[in-house]
Scaffold this motif. Sequence first.
Motif, mmCIF file in Angstrom:
data_model
loop_
_atom_site.group_PDB
_atom_site.id
_atom_site.type_symbol
_atom_site.label_atom_id
_atom_site.label_comp_id
_atom_site.label_asym_id
_atom_site.label_seq_id
_atom_site.Cartn_x
_atom_site.Cartn_y
_atom_site.Cartn_z
ATOM 1 N N SER A 53 -43.600 -21.565 1.257
ATOM 2 C CA SER A 53 -45.023 -21.163 0.815
ATOM 3 C C SER A 53 -45.002 -20.803 -0.447
ATOM 4 O O SER A 53 -43.871 -20.128 -0.907
ATOM 5 C CB SER A 53 -46.029 -19.889 2.030
ATOM 6 O OG SER A 53 -45.044 -18.655 1.705
ATOM 7 N N GLY A 54 -46.128 -20.805 -1.149
ATOM 8 C CA GLY A 54 -46.245 -20.341 -2.532
ATOM 9 C C GLY A 54 -46.387 -21.266 -3.502
ATOM 10 O O GLY A 54 -46.917 -21.205 -4.674
ATOM 11 N N LEU A 55 -45.796 -22.653 -3.054
ATOM 12 C CA LEU A 55 -46.028 -23.734 -3.992
ATOM 13 C C LEU A 55 -46.735 -24.745 -3.171
ATOM 14 O O LEU A 55 -46.766 -25.088 -1.893
ATOM 15 C CB LEU A 55 -44.767 -24.167 -4.500
ATOM 16 C CG LEU A 55 -44.019 -23.262 -5.455
ATOM 17 C CD1 LEU A 55 -42.345 -23.910 -5.830
ATOM 18 C CD2 LEU A 55 -44.772 -22.867 -6.499
ATOM 19 N N LYS A 56 -47.349 -25.767 -4.120
ATOM 20 C CA LYS A 56 -47.817 -26.967 -3.460
ATOM 21 C C LYS A 56 -47.431 -28.073 -4.307
ATOM 22 O O LYS A 56 -47.251 -27.976 -5.438
ATOM 23 C CB LYS A 56 -49.432 -26.721 -3.634
ATOM 24 C CG LYS A 56 -50.098 -26.774 -4.789
ATOM 25 C CD LYS A 56 -51.655 -26.545 -4.543
ATOM 26 C CE LYS A 56 -52.441 -26.602 -5.822
ATOM 27 N NZ LYS A 56 -51.869 -25.298 -6.807
ATOM 28 N N PRO A 57 -47.686 -29.445 -3.659
ATOM 29 C CA PRO A 57 -47.241 -30.511 -4.550
ATOM 30 C C PRO A 57 -47.960 -30.510 -5.801
ATOM 31 O O PRO A 57 -49.212 -30.228 -5.852
ATOM 32 C CB PRO A 57 -47.403 -31.738 -3.481
ATOM 33 C CG PRO A 57 -47.331 -31.179 -2.264
ATOM 34 C CD PRO A 57 -48.013 -29.736 -2.520
ATOM 35 N N GLY A 58 -47.531 -30.855 -6.922
ATOM 36 C CA GLY A 58 -48.178 -31.082 -8.185
ATOM 37 C C GLY A 58 -47.843 -29.957 -9.047
ATOM 38 O O GLY A 58 -48.078 -29.853 -10.280
ATOM 39 N N ASP A 59 -47.509 -28.849 -8.681
ATOM 40 C CA ASP A 59 -47.234 -27.612 -9.222
ATOM 41 C C ASP A 59 -45.889 -27.979 -10.220
ATOM 42 O O ASP A 59 -45.092 -28.484 -9.660
ATOM 43 C CB ASP A 59 -46.986 -26.301 -8.396
ATOM 44 C CG ASP A 59 -48.305 -25.812 -7.856
ATOM 45 O OD1 ASP A 59 -49.241 -26.075 -8.209
ATOM 46 O OD2 ASP A 59 -48.064 -24.980 -7.052
ATOM 47 N N VAL A 60 -46.290 -27.312 -11.258
ATOM 48 C CA VAL A 60 -45.336 -27.458 -12.286
ATOM 49 C C VAL A 60 -44.786 -26.204 -12.560
ATOM 50 O O VAL A 60 -45.045 -25.111 -12.963
ATOM 51 C CB VAL A 60 -45.664 -28.071 -13.808
ATOM 52 C CG1 VAL A 60 -44.427 -28.266 -14.530
ATOM 53 C CG2 VAL A 60 -46.400 -29.335 -13.674
ATOM 54 N N ILE A 61 -43.212 -25.972 -12.729
ATOM 55 C CA ILE A 61 -42.260 -24.917 -12.490
ATOM 56 C C ILE A 61 -41.329 -25.001 -13.651
ATOM 57 O O ILE A 61 -40.982 -25.759 -14.128
ATOM 58 C CB ILE A 61 -41.569 -24.577 -11.100
ATOM 59 C CG1 ILE A 61 -40.477 -25.541 -10.893
ATOM 60 C CG2 ILE A 61 -42.590 -24.424 -9.985
ATOM 61 C CD1 ILE A 61 -39.651 -25.169 -9.733
#
Length: 392
Positions: A347-355
């Motif tokens: 949890s905490g991230l979703k597809p498409g997030d840029v880290i």
Amino acid sequence: MKTKQIKVMALLLATGGLLLPSCKGNSEQQQQGMQAPELAVLTVSESDESLETGFPATLEGTNDVEIRPQISGFLTKVYVQPGQKVSKGQTLFTIDQVQLKAAVDQARASVAVAQANVNTATTNANNNKILLDKNIISASAYQTSVDALNAAKAQLQQAQAALTSAQKNLSYSNVTAPVSGVVGDVDFKEGTLVSPSTLLTILSNNSVMDALFSLNEKEVLALTENGARSLNSAIASLPEVSLKLANGDIYPKKGKIISASGVIDAATGSVQMKAAFPNPDGMLHSGNTGLVLIPSVHPNTIKVPQSATFEIQDMKFCYVLGDSAKIHSTPITVAPENDGQSYIVTSGLKPGDVIVVEGVGVIAKDGMVITPKSGVTPKADAQQAAQQPASK
């Protein structure tokens, strides 16, 4: 006097007024002149991911046999060297046989004497039977001869047992290998007095090696789905495991977890596990150490490099790229599996997030504006981040 002080104060105020705008102007120029740091980023996506969790293990042969003599005596011959491969039945040591052979000869002579006594007693009993049938002797006289025959036969059996024991002791003078395997340390030389308490060597049958490791109580609960299934059924469903050697190399042959202790050790709070690895070339030895790597598959999940995360008060965070190229710290939760390189994000991230995958904990700060590195694909980013040391 007062007029002079007023003039000095006015001069200082005028000078300060000139200096303050000047400092402010320099600060603005420095801020305008600073460039946003260029950092590598990774666009996360969902996929079926696998992680291998390592557990410290000690290796031992499937059948490590302690070689001890069964009689006392002086070693007269040592036939093997440490590390030598031997076959079942092969002679390893010889103990002085002089007294043992003499005991066999004595026992054999005793058997001969006892046999002669039986022959004599048999003849007497047979003659007395004839005399009894002719009423020449009494029944008690005949019975006495029969008893003498039985006593002679018992003495013969006793002598034969002594001979068997003496022959067995003589055979024990040749210490042989009960199984095929590899010889351990040999600390005794010819002429050494040994006894049944003496450990001559350890013979390791290392065609298959057992890797012994432990799971703590939480790991056992996770493996059994909080007790929804038995530990044995959970072990049976596990995939093949790997072995990471002490030098960091991965052993080329896969193993299988074969057993687990039935109770949790109260002292350590852990369960003893055993994985078996084939060892046809004898590469592995008893006493070697390593890591048993147990894989776990997570379908449709996000995996990030550990170097892209940081930890505050037992919580994990990563920097997510937002509007205007500004990064902000985002809390994440991860799966308990840990291969030292990547995390499975639950949890905490979703597809498409840029880290951010570069400079985390060193350059990158919350609220900072960065310049994402251009021309770097997510796959390349992941490979580059994976090569960086994992943050604890």
